[in-house]
Design a protein around this motif. Structure first.
Motif, PDB file in Angstrom:
ATOM      1  N   ARG A 163       0.784  -1.192  -0.025  1.00  0.00           N
ATOM      2  CA  ARG A 163      -0.175  -0.033  -0.177  1.00  0.00           C
ATOM      3  C   ARG A 163       0.924   1.206   0.094  1.00  0.00           C
ATOM      4  O   ARG A 163       0.491   2.167  -0.710  1.00  0.00           O
ATOM      5  CB  ARG A 163      -0.919   0.201   1.318  1.00  0.00           C
ATOM      6  CG  ARG A 163      -2.318  -0.807   1.008  1.00  0.00           C
ATOM      7  CD  ARG A 163      -3.176  -0.680   2.443  1.00  0.00           C
ATOM      8  NE  ARG A 163      -4.114  -1.299   2.148  1.00  0.00           N
ATOM      9  CZ  ARG A 163      -4.864  -1.844   3.059  1.00  0.00           C
ATOM     10  NH1 ARG A 163      -4.669  -1.576   4.186  1.00  0.00           N
ATOM     11  NH2 ARG A 163      -6.231  -2.458   2.652  1.00  0.00           N
ATOM     12  N   HIS A 164       2.107   1.244   0.892  1.00  0.00           N
ATOM     13  CA  HIS A 164       2.833   2.352   0.921  1.00  0.00           C
ATOM     14  C   HIS A 164       3.462   2.632  -0.494  1.00  0.00           C
ATOM     15  O   HIS A 164       3.426   3.621  -1.067  1.00  0.00           O
ATOM     16  CB  HIS A 164       3.840   2.096   1.847  1.00  0.00           C
ATOM     17  CG  HIS A 164       4.721   3.140   2.309  1.00  0.00           C
ATOM     18  ND1 HIS A 164       4.655   4.272   3.110  1.00  0.00           N
ATOM     19  CD2 HIS A 164       5.974   3.579   1.600  1.00  0.00           C
ATOM     20  CE1 HIS A 164       5.546   5.062   2.899  1.00  0.00           C
ATOM     21  NE2 HIS A 164       6.517   4.718   2.199  1.00  0.00           N
ATOM     22  N   LEU A 170       1.081   3.664  -3.421  1.00  0.00           N
ATOM     23  CA  LEU A 170       0.584   5.190  -3.110  1.00  0.00           C
ATOM     24  C   LEU A 170       1.893   6.014  -3.616  1.00  0.00           C
ATOM     25  O   LEU A 170       1.709   7.145  -4.341  1.00  0.00           O
ATOM     26  CB  LEU A 170       0.226   5.441  -1.631  1.00  0.00           C
ATOM     27  CG  LEU A 170      -0.349   6.864  -1.502  1.00  0.00           C
ATOM     28  CD1 LEU A 170      -1.265   7.231  -2.271  1.00  0.00           C
ATOM     29  CD2 LEU A 170      -0.750   7.077  -0.143  1.00  0.00           C
ATOM     30  N   ARG A 185       0.547  12.426   0.971  1.00  0.00           N
ATOM     31  CA  ARG A 185       0.199  11.258   1.555  1.00  0.00           C
ATOM     32  C   ARG A 185      -0.464  11.073   2.732  1.00  0.00           C
ATOM     33  O   ARG A 185      -1.554  10.460   3.005  1.00  0.00           O
ATOM     34  CB  ARG A 185       1.745  10.513   1.969  1.00  0.00           C
ATOM     35  CG  ARG A 185       1.549   8.959   2.477  1.00  0.00           C
ATOM     36  CD  ARG A 185       2.928   8.315   2.887  1.00  0.00           C
ATOM     37  NE  ARG A 185       3.635   7.936   1.735  1.00  0.00           N
ATOM     38  CZ  ARG A 185       3.548   6.773   1.041  1.00  0.00           C
ATOM     39  NH1 ARG A 185       2.518   6.045   1.607  1.00  0.00           N
ATOM     40  NH2 ARG A 185       4.204   6.578   0.020  1.00  0.00           N
ATOM     41  N   HIS A 186      -0.168  12.128   3.629  1.00  0.00           N
ATOM     42  CA  HIS A 186      -0.895  12.501   4.907  1.00  0.00           C
ATOM     43  C   HIS A 186      -2.529  12.676   4.647  1.00  0.00           C
ATOM     44  O   HIS A 186      -3.555  12.136   5.219  1.00  0.00           O
ATOM     45  CB  HIS A 186      -0.256  13.399   5.898  1.00  0.00           C
ATOM     46  CG  HIS A 186      -0.790  13.667   7.021  1.00  0.00           C
ATOM     47  ND1 HIS A 186      -0.985  12.944   8.188  1.00  0.00           N
ATOM     48  CD2 HIS A 186      -1.897  14.786   7.370  1.00  0.00           C
ATOM     49  CE1 HIS A 186      -1.883  13.416   9.037  1.00  0.00           C
ATOM     50  NE2 HIS A 186      -2.209  14.527   8.593  1.00  0.00           N
ATOM     51  N   GLU A 194      -4.163   9.631   3.080  1.00  0.00           N
ATOM     52  CA  GLU A 194      -4.344   8.621   4.246  1.00  0.00           C
ATOM     53  C   GLU A 194      -5.597   9.001   5.177  1.00  0.00           C
ATOM     54  O   GLU A 194      -6.440   8.131   5.351  1.00  0.00           O
ATOM     55  CB  GLU A 194      -3.105   8.238   4.800  1.00  0.00           C
ATOM     56  CG  GLU A 194      -2.358   7.157   3.888  1.00  0.00           C
ATOM     57  CD  GLU A 194      -0.986   6.941   4.304  1.00  0.00           C
ATOM     58  OE1 GLU A 194      -0.560   7.550   5.144  1.00  0.00           O
ATOM     59  OE2 GLU A 194      -0.539   6.025   3.552  1.00  0.00           O
ATOM     60  N   ALA A 214      -8.775   6.750   5.200  1.00  0.00           N
ATOM     61  CA  ALA A 214      -9.388   5.974   6.305  1.00  0.00           C
ATOM     62  C   ALA A 214     -10.899   5.853   6.414  1.00  0.00           C
ATOM     63  O   ALA A 214     -11.298   4.723   6.711  1.00  0.00           O
ATOM     64  CB  ALA A 214      -8.837   6.780   7.535  1.00  0.00           C
TER      65      ALA A 214
END
Ligand code: HEM
Length: 433
Positions: free
Chosen positions: A149-150, A153, A173-174, A177, A181
């Motif tokens: 997943r990392h 992305l 990314r932050h 995510e 979520a």
């Protein structure tokens, strides 16, 4: 207007389990492989299932003739976009996922542009480099789904969004995510789509709206920056070059929805497939060893076989707005019909030793019927990112060939659902080194 479940009488539909929808939903989520195999063995093809996944009962078909008919259904009679309506708050009004008919066709032409031939092959070295940087850090027990997943992305941010410096990648990314979520939790997403009432910034909907607003602000900033200063080798640069039939460029909002569609279509699906690849390779050392020889045909066969034996998506559903006949069965308006990719890809009558992971089937002897290999769905909605997905799988597997892999436990991992995709239940855990 979606026809209601109440108008359907059970005798109008092919047979299926009589267990309550709640039970079928649990089996569908927790043990999708066993559930689908079980209903197929018991009721044959087609079979009707009832889950909370869709408001309507769903009739699953897996025979190639029926599957072909489903993929050819007129979108005016059998739209697919309505099935994703609950994603609208995140996906956006221009999203290809939500459109049907002429609007969908137009959007597809635009979004597919960057994924053709030479243009797309030019992204391979960057993807290979990102894969190397990720896999070189693997030691000991690795939950490959988390790492995949990392990585997927990272690939989307750099190759598709064109993010270049570490700070920009970290900020995007932050934001992604935090927004994902909520989107990854299906019950929460469905509940929020029903309520959609902002009861303040601490309510679930309020929090979600805030996360999406923050995410949108950042995305729109990225789009504006790229418009002013193209990085030259990102999918986003190509999306910005698009012109509609009047010669006009897309609006920033439109490009935002395209980026999100590519993110939603390409992130979890590719990560799930990679996790399955590691789960399978760790248990098939002979396949892994042959991969190390570097034969591109064998690599291609491994990619195909992983997508066959563990397709990330199990169904391609369409909602019937009018009665339709499929494979001699007349189905009423108001049901969902689905090509069941999972069953079609493992039917014993189509695939010799269907349950075996055997890339050799693609190289030796008669070639499998391409109409039964449908991990990307088919027809006008076939996966728009399929060439990109395969390039990504090839590049990562090329690097993975050099690792030493062992399974943490000898027994294969069973499948479970994570929102829309099917993943290994323990996250594809392997021992590296
Ligand atoms: C191994 C990875 C992947 C698998 C197994 C997969 C599979 C699928 C499937 C089954 C569909 C639905 C087809 C239907 O309803 O008939 C789909 C749609 C789609 N996929 Fe993929 N996909 C993958 C990777 C990707 C990637 C990497 C991207 C983009 C970067 C992408 C973008 C899309 C889009 C935009 C759609 C919607 C197409 C439409 O509605 O016209 N996918 N994918």
């Amino acid at each position: 207007m979606v026809p209601q479940r109440r108008s359907l009488r059970p005798m109008d539909l092919p047979p299926g389990p009589r267990a309550p929808a709640a039970w079928q939903t649990v089996a569908w989520m927790a043990r999708p492989g066993a559930f689908l195999r079980g209903v197929h063995e018991r009721f044959g093809d087609p079979v009707t299932i009832r889950t909370y996944w869709t408001e309507q009962p769903m009739v699953l078909f897996s025979h190639p003739d029926a599957v072909r008919q489903i993929f050819r259904l007129d979108p005016a009679i059998a739209p697919a976009g309505q099935s994703w309506e609950f994603l609208r708050p995140f996906a956006g009004p221009h999203s290809i996922l939500l459109l049907d008919g002429e609007e969908h066709r137009r959007e597809r032409r635009l979004i597919q542009g960057p994924f053709h031939g030479e243009r797309m092959r030019a992204f391979a070295p960057m993807i290979g480099e990102l894969a190397r940087r990720e896999l070189v850090t693997w030691r000991g027990r690795v939950v490959t789904l988390e790492r995949a997943r990392h990585l997927t992305l990272e690939i989307i941010l750099r190759v598709i969004f064109g993010a270049r410096d570490k700070r920009e990648v970290a900020r995007l990314r932050h934001a992604i995510e935090s927004a994902l979520a909520d989107v990854r939790s299906l019950p929460r997403m469905l509940a929020m789509a029903l309520v959609q009432r902002d009861l303040g910034p601490r309510s679930p909907w309020g929090r979600f709206r805030l996360a999406v607003e923050r995410f949108d602000a950042l995305l729109l900033e990225t789009v504006a920056r790229r418009r002013a200063e193209p990085v030259g080798d990102a999918v986003l640069d190509l999306l910005l070059e698009q012109r509609d039939e009047h010669g006009d460029p897309p609006s920033d909002r439109h490009v935002r929805d395209q980026l999100v569609a590519l993110l939603m279509g390409g992130h979890d699906t590719s990560a799930a497939t990679l996790a399955w690849a590691f789960e399978r390779l760790a248990r098939h050392p002979a396949v892994h060893a042959r991969l190390r020889d570097g034969d591109p045909e064998y690599l291609e066969a491994v990619v195909k076989e992983i997508l066959r034996i563990r397709p990330a998506l199990t169904i391609a559903p369409r909602l019937l707005l009018e009665p339709v006949e499929i494979a001699g069965r007349r189905l009423p308006a108001g049901v969902q019909v689905a090509a069941c990719l999972w069953l079609a890809l493992r039917r014993a009558d189509l695939w010799p030793q269907a349950a075996a992971f055997r890339p050799e089937r693609w190289l030796d002897g008669p070639q499998p019927n391409p109409l039964s290999w449908i991990p990307y769905g088919g027809g006008v909605r076939r996966c728009a990112g399929a060439p990109f997905a395969e390039m990504e799988l090839r590049e990562v597997l090329r690097v993975a060939a050099g690792l030493r892999l062992r399974p943490v436990r000898p027994e294969p991992e069973r499948a479970r659902r994570s929102l829309l995709v099917v993943v290994p239940e323990r996250g594809g855990e392997v021992l590296v080194g």
